[in-house]
Design a protein around this motif. Structure first.
Motif, mmCIF file in Angstrom:
data_model
loop_
_atom_site.group_PDB
_atom_site.id
_atom_site.type_symbol
_atom_site.label_atom_id
_atom_site.label_comp_id
_atom_site.label_asym_id
_atom_site.label_seq_id
_atom_site.Cartn_x
_atom_site.Cartn_y
_atom_site.Cartn_z
ATOM 1 N N HIS A 44 0.870 -1.166 -0.008
ATOM 2 C CA HIS A 44 0.229 -0.109 -0.075
ATOM 3 C C HIS A 44 0.861 1.242 0.022
ATOM 4 C CE1 HIS A 44 -2.985 2.851 1.189
ATOM 5 N NE2 HIS A 44 -4.049 2.090 1.124
ATOM 6 N N PRO A 45 0.497 2.158 -0.782
ATOM 7 C CA PRO A 45 1.284 3.429 -1.027
ATOM 8 C C PRO A 45 1.509 4.276 0.544
ATOM 9 C CG PRO A 45 -0.279 3.533 -2.588
ATOM 10 C CD PRO A 45 -0.509 2.267 -1.790
ATOM 11 N N ALA A 46 0.540 4.150 1.217
ATOM 12 C CA ALA A 46 0.659 4.773 2.414
ATOM 13 C C ALA A 46 1.721 4.378 3.469
ATOM 14 C CB ALA A 46 -0.851 4.799 3.152
ATOM 15 N N TYR A 47 2.113 3.132 3.291
ATOM 16 C CA TYR A 47 2.812 2.470 3.949
ATOM 17 C C TYR A 47 4.300 2.941 3.775
ATOM 18 C CZ TYR A 47 6.124 -1.232 6.045
ATOM 19 O OH TYR A 47 7.098 -1.680 7.148
ATOM 20 N N ARG A 48 4.658 2.898 2.609
ATOM 21 C CA ARG A 48 5.883 3.493 2.212
ATOM 22 C C ARG A 48 6.256 5.072 2.524
ATOM 23 N NH1 ARG A 48 10.627 2.862 2.772
ATOM 24 N NH2 ARG A 48 10.189 0.479 2.228
ATOM 25 N N GLN A 49 5.288 5.759 2.233
ATOM 26 C CA GLN A 49 4.920 7.023 2.510
ATOM 27 C C GLN A 49 5.209 7.418 4.240
ATOM 28 O OE1 GLN A 49 1.368 8.507 1.084
ATOM 29 N NE2 GLN A 49 2.265 8.307 -1.100
ATOM 30 N N SER A 50 4.574 6.533 4.922
ATOM 31 C CA SER A 50 4.754 6.597 6.436
ATOM 32 C C SER A 50 6.111 6.351 6.950
ATOM 33 C CB SER A 50 3.712 5.673 7.092
ATOM 34 O OG SER A 50 2.422 6.093 6.600
ATOM 35 N N LEU A 51 6.756 5.369 6.448
ATOM 36 C CA LEU A 51 8.203 4.944 6.669
ATOM 37 C C LEU A 51 9.053 6.048 6.235
ATOM 38 C CD1 LEU A 51 8.633 1.129 5.747
ATOM 39 C CD2 LEU A 51 8.345 2.201 8.242
ATOM 40 N N ASP A 52 8.739 6.660 4.977
ATOM 41 C CA ASP A 52 9.658 7.961 4.715
ATOM 42 C C ASP A 52 9.680 9.014 5.794
ATOM 43 O OD1 ASP A 52 10.537 6.233 2.623
ATOM 44 O OD2 ASP A 52 9.174 7.352 1.040
ATOM 45 N N ARG A 53 8.242 9.248 5.829
ATOM 46 C CA ARG A 53 8.018 10.504 6.941
ATOM 47 C C ARG A 53 8.721 10.406 8.379
ATOM 48 N NH1 ARG A 53 3.059 13.596 7.831
ATOM 49 N NH2 ARG A 53 3.741 14.367 5.939
ATOM 50 N N LEU A 54 8.482 8.633 8.845
ATOM 51 C CA LEU A 54 9.018 8.497 10.244
ATOM 52 C C LEU A 54 10.735 8.580 9.832
ATOM 53 C CD1 LEU A 54 7.023 5.447 11.252
ATOM 54 C CD2 LEU A 54 6.857 7.741 12.115
ATOM 55 N N HIS A 55 11.222 8.429 8.894
ATOM 56 C CA HIS A 55 12.658 8.246 8.615
ATOM 57 C C HIS A 55 13.162 9.815 8.797
ATOM 58 C CE1 HIS A 55 16.563 7.251 7.287
ATOM 59 N NE2 HIS A 55 16.539 8.100 6.481
ATOM 60 N N GLU A 56 12.294 10.626 7.970
ATOM 61 C CA GLU A 56 12.753 11.907 8.104
ATOM 62 C C GLU A 56 12.584 12.483 9.603
ATOM 63 O OE1 GLU A 56 9.730 13.768 5.423
ATOM 64 O OE2 GLU A 56 10.520 12.727 3.590
ATOM 65 N N MET A 57 11.691 11.999 10.396
ATOM 66 C CA MET A 57 11.491 12.690 11.810
ATOM 67 C C MET A 57 12.687 11.961 12.871
ATOM 68 S SD MET A 57 7.458 11.849 11.929
ATOM 69 C CE MET A 57 7.413 11.754 13.823
ATOM 70 N N GLY A 58 13.488 11.340 11.986
ATOM 71 C CA GLY A 58 14.676 10.646 12.857
ATOM 72 C C GLY A 58 14.349 9.127 13.666
ATOM 73 N N VAL A 59 13.282 8.716 13.199
ATOM 74 C CA VAL A 59 12.909 7.318 13.719
ATOM 75 C C VAL A 59 14.024 6.235 13.109
ATOM 76 C CG1 VAL A 59 11.137 5.557 13.980
ATOM 77 C CG2 VAL A 59 10.564 8.144 14.138
ATOM 78 N N LEU A 60 14.306 5.239 13.908
ATOM 79 C CA LEU A 60 15.249 4.337 13.227
ATOM 80 C C LEU A 60 14.430 3.207 13.086
ATOM 81 C CD1 LEU A 60 17.572 4.750 16.485
ATOM 82 C CD2 LEU A 60 18.159 5.604 14.160
ATOM 83 N N ILE A 61 14.367 2.646 11.669
ATOM 84 C CA ILE A 61 13.636 1.654 11.312
ATOM 85 C C ILE A 61 14.240 0.465 11.098
ATOM 86 C CG2 ILE A 61 11.876 1.200 9.231
ATOM 87 C CD1 ILE A 61 11.782 4.267 8.831
ATOM 88 N N GLY A 62 13.774 -0.681 11.647
ATOM 89 C CA GLY A 62 14.404 -2.019 11.613
ATOM 90 C C GLY A 62 13.886 -2.771 10.193
ATOM 91 N N SER A 63 14.725 -3.715 10.136
ATOM 92 C CA SER A 63 14.400 -4.388 8.839
ATOM 93 C C SER A 63 13.409 -5.625 8.955
ATOM 94 C CB SER A 63 15.600 -4.998 8.231
ATOM 95 O OG SER A 63 16.446 -5.988 9.319
ATOM 96 N N TYR A 64 12.510 -5.980 8.333
ATOM 97 C CA TYR A 64 11.771 -7.046 8.369
ATOM 98 C C TYR A 64 11.048 -7.362 7.029
ATOM 99 C CZ TYR A 64 7.996 -10.341 9.203
ATOM 100 O OH TYR A 64 7.045 -11.210 9.337
ATOM 101 N N ASP A 65 11.286 -8.463 6.581
ATOM 102 C CA ASP A 65 10.672 -9.024 5.235
ATOM 103 C C ASP A 65 9.140 -9.367 5.788
ATOM 104 O OD1 ASP A 65 12.768 -8.742 3.591
ATOM 105 O OD2 ASP A 65 13.263 -10.533 4.053
ATOM 106 N N PRO A 66 8.111 -8.593 5.004
ATOM 107 C CA PRO A 66 6.738 -9.054 5.266
ATOM 108 C C PRO A 66 6.314 -10.400 4.773
ATOM 109 C CG PRO A 66 7.052 -6.858 4.300
ATOM 110 C CD PRO A 66 8.173 -7.448 4.070
ATOM 111 N N HIS A 67 5.441 -10.987 5.634
ATOM 112 C CA HIS A 67 5.048 -12.304 5.517
ATOM 113 C C HIS A 67 3.886 -12.346 4.424
ATOM 114 C CE1 HIS A 67 3.001 -10.601 9.115
ATOM 115 N NE2 HIS A 67 1.856 -11.482 8.521
ATOM 116 N N ARG A 68 3.492 -13.307 3.962
ATOM 117 C CA ARG A 68 2.263 -13.912 3.260
ATOM 118 C C ARG A 68 1.164 -13.285 3.813
ATOM 119 N NH1 ARG A 68 3.866 -18.831 2.856
ATOM 120 N NH2 ARG A 68 1.706 -19.503 3.055
ATOM 121 N N PRO A 69 0.020 -12.435 3.013
ATOM 122 C CA PRO A 69 -1.358 -12.204 3.541
ATOM 123 C C PRO A 69 -2.063 -13.697 3.902
ATOM 124 C CG PRO A 69 -0.877 -11.233 1.365
ATOM 125 C CD PRO A 69 0.310 -12.456 1.659
ATOM 126 N N LYS A 70 -2.703 -13.202 5.120
ATOM 127 C CA LYS A 70 -3.531 -14.423 5.551
ATOM 128 C C LYS A 70 -2.832 -15.654 6.375
ATOM 129 C CE LYS A 70 -7.215 -12.086 4.001
ATOM 130 N NZ LYS A 70 -7.420 -11.133 4.643
#
Length: 184
Positions: free
Chosen positions: A133-159
Motif C-alpha cells: 500500500h502506498p501509504a505504508y512507504r510514505q509513512s516509513l519515509d516520514r518516520l525516517h525524516e523524523m529521525g525514527v530508526l527503522i528496523g528490517s523485516y521481510d513482510p510475510h504472506r497475507p492471511k
C-alpha cells in the motif's frame, strides 16, 4: 551519609506493543533489554493488550502496562523515557503515527516523542499486501525524516501470519544503543 557510591541510573525504555500475533513474544525484547542494563515499561495499544500476557509482562518489568490515558492528577506510573522501541509495529500504528493521529495513548506517546527528542526505533511487522500500500512507504519515509530508526523485516504472506522466526526483537536495542549511549 553512606560511603557507597551512587548507583548509576539505568536508561528507561518504553516498549510500545501493537496488536499482532507475535506480540506474545515481547518477553524476548524485555529479557534482552534487561540483560543490557535497561529498565523498562510496556505501553500497549488498546487492541495490543489482548495479545500479551499482561500479568507476566508486569511481573517481568515491575511496572504496570499502560494502554489508556491517566486522569488529571493521577501519578505517572512510568518514569520518563530515555528511548522508545515499537515492536511489533503494525500497519495501522505506523500509518497513524506518521500522520500524527494521536487517538491512543501509545500513538500519542510516539507523536510526542518526536517533539521531545526521544530516540525511537520501530520494528515493523506486517504482510506483503499491507506493505504494498502506498501509504505504508510514505509513512516509513516520514518516520525516517523524523529521525525514527527503522528496523528490517521481510513482510510475510497475507492471511499466513508467521515470520516470528525472522523477527529480530533485539534489533530495536541495536538501533537505539548508539543514540542513548551517545547522549550519556
Amino acid at each position: 551519609m553512606s560511603d557507597q557510591p551512587a548507583q548509576p541510573k539505568k536508561p528507561f525504555l518504553y516498549v510500545v506493543v501493537c496488536a499482532s500475533g507475535i506480540a506474545s513474544d515481547v518477553h524476548k525484547l524485555i529479557t534482552a533489554a534487561q540483560k543490557q542494563g535497561w529498565d523498562l515499561g510496556v505501553i500497549a495499544t488498546p487492541l495490543g493488550l489482548g495479545f500479551i500476557d499482561a500479568s507476566a509482562v508486569e511481573a517481568q518489568t515491575g511496572y504496570p502496562i499502560r494502554s489508556a490515558w491517566r486522569s488529571p492528577g493521577d501519578p505517572r506510573p512510568l518514569p520518563p523515557a530515555d528511548a522508545i522501541a515499537v515492536a511489533p509495529a503494525t500497519f495501522n500504528t505506523i500509518n497513524k503515527w506518521a500522520a500524527g493521529i494521536s487517538d491512543t495513548l501509545a500513538v500519542g506517546i510516539l507523536c510526542e516523542a518526536y517533539g521531545l527528542g526521544i530516540p525511537t526505533a520501530v520494528l515493523p511487522y506486517l504482510n506483503t499486501a499491507q506493505a504494498a500500500h502506498p501509504a505504508y512507504r510514505q509513512s516509513l519515509d516520514r518516520l525516517h525524516e523524523m529521525g525514527v530508526l527503522i528496523g528490517s523485516y521481510d513482510p510475510h504472506r497475507p492471511k499466513a501470519g508467521g515470520g516470528a522466526d525472522r523477527f529480530h526483537w533485539e534489533e530495536a536495542l541495536e538501533l537505539l544503543a548508539p543514540e542513548v549511549l551517545g547522549r550519556a
